[in-house]
Motif scaffolding. Structure first.
Motif, PDB file in Angstrom:
ATOM      1  N   LYS A  86     -18.809  -6.686   2.440  1.00 44.93           N
ATOM      2  CA  LYS A  86     -18.757  -7.392   3.937  1.00 44.93           C
ATOM      3  C   LYS A  86     -17.767  -8.416   3.714  1.00 44.93           C
ATOM      4  O   LYS A  86     -17.124  -8.765   4.605  1.00 44.93           O
ATOM      5  CB  LYS A  86     -20.091  -7.442   4.352  1.00 44.93           C
ATOM      6  N   TYR A  87     -18.384  -9.395   2.713  1.00 45.57           N
ATOM      7  CA  TYR A  87     -17.338 -10.368   2.492  1.00 45.57           C
ATOM      8  C   TYR A  87     -15.903 -10.289   2.336  1.00 45.57           C
ATOM      9  O   TYR A  87     -15.101 -10.994   2.982  1.00 45.57           O
ATOM     10  CB  TYR A  87     -17.925 -11.157   1.265  1.00 45.57           C
ATOM     11  N   LEU A  88     -15.601  -9.416   1.600  1.00 48.32           N
ATOM     12  CA  LEU A  88     -14.117  -9.200   1.356  1.00 48.32           C
ATOM     13  C   LEU A  88     -13.404  -8.269   2.600  1.00 48.32           C
ATOM     14  O   LEU A  88     -12.331  -8.487   2.903  1.00 48.32           O
ATOM     15  CB  LEU A  88     -13.828  -8.433   0.158  1.00 48.32           C
ATOM     16  N   GLU A  89     -14.158  -7.455   2.964  1.00 46.69           N
ATOM     17  CA  GLU A  89     -13.491  -6.792   4.203  1.00 46.69           C
ATOM     18  C   GLU A  89     -13.346  -7.572   5.535  1.00 46.69           C
ATOM     19  O   GLU A  89     -12.321  -7.654   6.003  1.00 46.69           O
ATOM     20  CB  GLU A  89     -14.443  -5.420   4.537  1.00 46.69           C
ATOM     21  N   GLU A  90     -14.406  -8.512   5.634  1.00 45.16           N
ATOM     22  CA  GLU A  90     -14.080  -9.787   6.814  1.00 45.16           C
ATOM     23  C   GLU A  90     -12.722 -10.451   6.424  1.00 45.16           C
ATOM     24  O   GLU A  90     -12.324 -10.959   7.354  1.00 45.16           O
ATOM     25  CB  GLU A  90     -15.109 -10.430   6.852  1.00 45.16           C
ATOM     26  N   ARG A  91     -12.547 -10.553   5.227  1.00 45.14           N
ATOM     27  CA  ARG A  91     -11.077 -11.229   4.848  1.00 45.14           C
ATOM     28  C   ARG A  91     -10.088 -10.349   4.542  1.00 45.14           C
ATOM     29  O   ARG A  91      -8.855 -10.808   4.262  1.00 45.14           O
ATOM     30  CB  ARG A  91     -11.555 -12.188   3.710  1.00 45.14           C
ATOM     31  N   GLY A  92     -10.278  -8.952   5.206  1.00 40.38           N
ATOM     32  CA  GLY A  92      -8.972  -8.134   5.368  1.00 40.38           C
ATOM     33  C   GLY A  92      -8.871  -7.342   4.297  1.00 40.38           C
ATOM     34  O   GLY A  92      -7.754  -6.873   4.100  1.00 40.38           O
ATOM     35  N   VAL A  93      -9.534  -7.187   3.265  1.00 36.66           N
ATOM     36  CA  VAL A  93      -9.541  -6.283   2.254  1.00 36.66           C
ATOM     37  C   VAL A  93      -9.790  -4.817   2.332  1.00 36.66           C
ATOM     38  O   VAL A  93     -10.693  -4.653   3.310  1.00 36.66           O
ATOM     39  CB  VAL A  93     -10.242  -6.666   1.048  1.00 36.66           C
ATOM     40  N   GLU A  94      -8.987  -3.787   2.205  1.00 33.34           N
ATOM     41  CA  GLU A  94      -9.040  -2.614   2.557  1.00 33.34           C
ATOM     42  C   GLU A  94      -9.948  -1.828   1.287  1.00 33.34           C
ATOM     43  O   GLU A  94      -9.321  -1.993   0.131  1.00 33.34           O
ATOM     44  CB  GLU A  94      -7.700  -1.811   2.783  1.00 33.34           C
ATOM     45  N   PHE A  95     -10.781  -1.207   1.368  1.00 35.56           N
ATOM     46  CA  PHE A  95     -11.329  -0.360   0.310  1.00 35.56           C
ATOM     47  C   PHE A  95     -11.051   0.928   0.212  1.00 35.56           C
ATOM     48  O   PHE A  95     -11.209   1.751   1.496  1.00 35.56           O
ATOM     49  CB  PHE A  95     -12.800  -0.663   0.142  1.00 35.56           C
ATOM     50  N   ARG A  96     -10.848   1.805  -0.815  1.00 33.72           N
ATOM     51  CA  ARG A  96     -10.538   3.283  -0.883  1.00 33.72           C
ATOM     52  C   ARG A  96     -11.751   3.527  -1.928  1.00 33.72           C
ATOM     53  O   ARG A  96     -11.425   3.610  -3.164  1.00 33.72           O
ATOM     54  CB  ARG A  96      -9.334   3.618  -1.335  1.00 33.72           C
ATOM     55  N   ILE A  97     -12.837   3.985  -1.475  1.00 33.55           N
ATOM     56  CA  ILE A  97     -13.909   4.396  -2.274  1.00 33.55           C
ATOM     57  C   ILE A  97     -14.018   5.740  -2.607  1.00 33.55           C
ATOM     58  O   ILE A  97     -13.447   6.611  -1.845  1.00 33.55           O
ATOM     59  CB  ILE A  97     -15.442   3.776  -1.898  1.00 33.55           C
ATOM     60  N   SER A  98     -14.287   6.143  -3.732  1.00 30.97           N
ATOM     61  CA  SER A  98     -14.464   7.663  -4.192  1.00 30.97           C
ATOM     62  C   SER A  98     -12.947   8.307  -4.162  1.00 30.97           C
ATOM     63  O   SER A  98     -12.757   9.347  -3.825  1.00 30.97           O
ATOM     64  CB  SER A  98     -15.394   8.529  -3.378  1.00 30.97           C
ATOM     65  N   THR A  99     -12.113   7.616  -4.329  1.00 25.66           N
ATOM     66  CA  THR A  99     -10.845   7.836  -4.337  1.00 25.66           C
ATOM     67  C   THR A  99     -10.026   7.367  -5.559  1.00 25.66           C
ATOM     68  O   THR A  99      -9.434   6.463  -6.001  1.00 25.66           O
ATOM     69  CB  THR A  99     -10.121   7.216  -3.425  1.00 25.66           C
ATOM     70  N   PRO A 100      -9.917   8.366  -6.566  1.00 28.26           N
ATOM     71  CA  PRO A 100      -9.120   8.230  -7.571  1.00 28.26           C
ATOM     72  C   PRO A 100      -7.619   8.098  -7.603  1.00 28.26           C
ATOM     73  O   PRO A 100      -6.969   8.622  -6.455  1.00 28.26           O
ATOM     74  CB  PRO A 100      -9.229   9.434  -8.586  1.00 28.26           C
ATOM     75  N   ILE A 101      -6.675   7.010  -8.153  1.00 23.50           N
ATOM     76  CA  ILE A 101      -5.337   7.311  -8.270  1.00 23.50           C
ATOM     77  C   ILE A 101      -4.848   8.414  -8.917  1.00 23.50           C
ATOM     78  O   ILE A 101      -5.454   8.679 -10.163  1.00 23.50           O
ATOM     79  CB  ILE A 101      -5.051   5.757  -8.958  1.00 23.50           C
ATOM     80  N   GLU A 102      -4.300   9.082  -8.278  1.00 20.10           N
ATOM     81  CA  GLU A 102      -3.579  10.169  -9.055  1.00 20.10           C
ATOM     82  C   GLU A 102      -2.397   9.911  -9.803  1.00 20.10           C
ATOM     83  O   GLU A 102      -2.085  10.540 -10.867  1.00 20.10           O
ATOM     84  CB  GLU A 102      -2.832  11.277  -8.042  1.00 20.10           C
ATOM     85  N   GLU A 103      -1.405   8.989  -9.288  1.00 20.66           N
ATOM     86  CA  GLU A 103      -0.349   8.821  -9.952  1.00 20.66           C
ATOM     87  C   GLU A 103       0.221   7.285  -9.570  1.00 20.66           C
ATOM     88  O   GLU A 103      -0.190   6.808  -8.304  1.00 20.66           O
ATOM     89  CB  GLU A 103       0.845   9.640  -9.738  1.00 20.66           C
ATOM     90  N   CYS A 104       0.802   6.610 -10.378  1.00 19.98           N
ATOM     91  CA  CYS A 104       1.226   5.232 -10.162  1.00 19.98           C
ATOM     92  C   CYS A 104       2.830   5.362 -10.361  1.00 19.98           C
ATOM     93  O   CYS A 104       3.220   5.921 -11.388  1.00 19.98           O
ATOM     94  CB  CYS A 104       0.704   4.320 -11.084  1.00 19.98           C
ATOM     95  N   THR A 105       3.729   5.084  -9.289  1.00 17.48           N
ATOM     96  CA  THR A 105       5.039   5.084  -9.308  1.00 17.48           C
ATOM     97  C   THR A 105       5.769   3.728  -9.236  1.00 17.48           C
ATOM     98  O   THR A 105       5.069   2.768  -8.813  1.00 17.48           O
ATOM     99  CB  THR A 105       5.525   6.019  -8.294  1.00 17.48           C
ATOM    100  N   PRO A 106       7.043   3.664  -9.316  1.00 15.52           N
ATOM    101  CA  PRO A 106       7.820   2.591  -9.163  1.00 15.52           C
ATOM    102  C   PRO A 106       7.589   2.003  -7.646  1.00 15.52           C
ATOM    103  O   PRO A 106       7.788   0.747  -7.479  1.00 15.52           O
ATOM    104  CB  PRO A 106       9.306   2.808  -9.318  1.00 15.52           C
TER     105      PRO A 106
END
Lengths: 397, 397
Positions: free
Chosen positions: A219-239
């Motif tokens: 709640k603290y971080l979302e109120e300050r504009g942070v977006e969470f993606r939970i249960s969501t693995p990163i598939e790939e990191c690209t440039p």
């Protein structure tokens, strides 16, 4: 008669605490103590998210080794360890020197655990040491500086993806939230253009932590504009950024991976049995099969009463160092070693400068009180290795 | 009856001084005054070397236009000027708007003069505006941050080449000299690893300046580790650094070009006669052949009594703005215009925070005294456009 040689690899919490403990207890006629570390300083891992975000100059996240060692009692070698041979009882340094030992304390820290995510090692940044932390900050600031120089605005320059919502991830996000107003002012950037996206594969942030505390942090971080993606693995990191499971693509100039650590690869390379690079040490912190090879810190694996591994923390490493120095002294003096037991005193995660969450003295803490406890804990570390004078030098009151 | 329209392009020293002057003198029934500027702020060009080196936060090198304009008297449009048509008396903006005028004040500043040096526009940085200045700083800091993260040390990351030893070049070098100890401390870099190389094609630094003052500056900077390459044109700028005439190659991650300016290309594109992009204005600051087209600042060309062009300076532009606002008011009120004459009050070049050189009140000044005069001069500018309140807000005492 040659003195017994104690060789400590790494000046992290575990290695430095061991060395400082030995230096306090032993006299020069009892042992020859050598400490090897890559840098001339100890970096305070639990504070690296601050220089990484730019909320703290790096001098407050490091301690010059010279300022805590008594060179009459401890030899210090600044070099990189390239190989450990537990059978020959030898250690190879990058500079060419070979060190032999009677007792080895291995505290060389961790390597990042990427879970096989494609492109992560090439395109993401890691909060692993002070050099890496500062590079993240400068990379991010350069991206912010570039934004207004371009005719065609690139919003990805203002997007920061943080992979992993464990302790490091959450603490780093908390610092970024604190830093953003200053960054936006300095670079003439509207705050709403900046995106902080925290991606976590597990079904919750701070997995394993008390739900009420987790909810407070989110709640603290979302109120300050942070977006969470939970249960969501990163598939790939690209440039260009990251691709998440499910297909969402986030264009981001800055991707920081905090998703986990594994043991130091030198241990596997030495033929020691490991699990994700970590060594399941015995009750005396020894690697299996060796009487004289101790492992402390992130590369050691210790299980609790429910047979679940303790997470690698500064608290654990510090206690291991305190324990090990006492036990080595006892052993050198012909006494018997006592088994190690971990005493979990509490767990605190900061959410930026003024807030934190955590459990201490069996109680939950939120906000400013938790933040204060967290700072006291930082101060304690400086006190442990360098006494009051170091504490007053390094603490930001 | 429609009010006469005065259109001011650019909120630099010349344009902003003209606008503020008009706003003071005119009432709303006398003219319709419009100011167009790319940014919502005026940047203080004579201070840009400070944010470029990182010795000053950018807020001290800019002034929000809103804070000095009276919106009841002046319309402000934040946009980019794409075309000027002095025959139709129209100005095109990037956003699509077309503005017509009765009197135009062209103060859109300069473009860099690269003297045809290959690769300069692609690989060098320019201290031309606040965005560019901040990008230089962040680029340099990222290079410093990267240095210790690499196994194979790249000394070019710590090498900064400054092309041009005129006022901007020398002032920037002076700031860098001040900044380096802090940078080296923050990034754990030995000071002797850092190279500052100032390259100048002319046979002296600060060409045209008093020799005793030049010698003072060179000695001051050389004692602080600056390397000069005088009488040495840059042949080519590459992604790796620069190649000098004679063949010396300097590997440098950061190349900053301060070697000169030419007039704004919009003037040539408008069919106005220029020399290196600058317009030789008449005694009323008018472009040749036009009664209503005034040019102020870096794009105007004015000759002294020996028929040599005055260098484009803030002092010149400020006096032009003061003059022009008075003359336009006189003209609107049916009076006659007076010819412009430049009154050179002095010339000061800073050598970092605590030192400077220069001539003022017909006397030479060195060191701390010159530095104080330089600061007073900065304060004066804030006072001229925004009075005491702006001066106290922006001055660093």
């Amino acid at each position: 008669m040659a003195l017994p040689k104690i060789l400590v690899l790494g000046a992290g919490y575990g290695g430095l605490m061991t060395t400082v403990g030995l230096q306090k207890e032993l006299n020069q006629q009892e042992a020859e103590v050598t400490l090897v570390n890559l840098n001339s300083y100890h970096h305070v891992t639990t504070k690296l998210h601050e220089p990484a975000a730019g909320t703290l100059p790096s001098e407050y996240a490091k301690v010059d080794i010279d300022s805590v060692l008594d060179r009459n009692k401890v030899r210090f070698i600044q070099d990189k360890v390239t190989q450990v041979d537990p059978d020959k009882k030898e250690v190879q340094l990058d500079g060419g020197e070979t060190l032999s030992y009677d007792y080895l304390v291995f505290g060389l820290g961790s390597a990042p655990e990427t879970f096989g995510i494609k492109g992560l090692l090439d395109h993401a940044y890691f909060i692993r040491n002070l050099n890496g932390a500062r590079l993240i900050r400068e990379h991010m600031e350069k991206a912010f500086a570039e934004y207004n120089t371009l005719e065609e605005k690139r919003d990805d320059l203002l997007t920061i993806v943080i992979g992993g919502a464990g302790f490091t991830g959450i603490e780093y996000v908390g610092e970024l939230v604190d830093r953003l107003p200053e960054l936006c002012r300095e670079f003439d950037i509207p705050r709403e253009k900046v995106r902080l996206v925290n991606v976590e594969a597990a079904p919750t942030v701070l997995p394993g932590f008390d739900k009420e505390l987790v909810d407070y942090a989110v709640k603290y971080l979302e109120e300050r504009g942070v977006e969470f993606r939970i249960s969501t693995p990163i598939e790939e990191c690209t440039p260009e950024g990251v691709i998440l499971k499910g297909g969402e693509k986030i264009d981001a100039a800055t991707v920081v991976w905090t998703g986990g650590v594994r043991g130091n690869p030198l241990l596997e390379e030495a033929g020691i049995e490991t699990a994700r690079g970590r060594v399941k040490v015995d009750e005396y912190l020894r690697a299996p099969g060796y009487e004289d090879f101790f492992v402390v810190g992130d590369s050691s694996l210790i299980f609790n009463e429910e047979e679940r591994p303790y997470p690698p923390t500064a608290q654990m490493a510090t206690q291991q160092g305190q324990y090990l120095s006492k036990n080595l002294v006892a052993k050198l003096r012909g006494g018997s070693m006592q088994p190690f037991s971990f005493d979990l005193k509490g767990t605190l995660a900061s959410l930026g400068r003024g807030s934190a969450i955590g459990i201490a003295f069996g109680k939950k803490f939120f906000g400013g009180k938790a933040s204060f406890l967290k700072r006291v804990n930082d101060w304690r570390w400086f006190y442990l290795i360098g006494g009051l004078s170091l504490m007053f030098k390094k603490a930001k009151f």
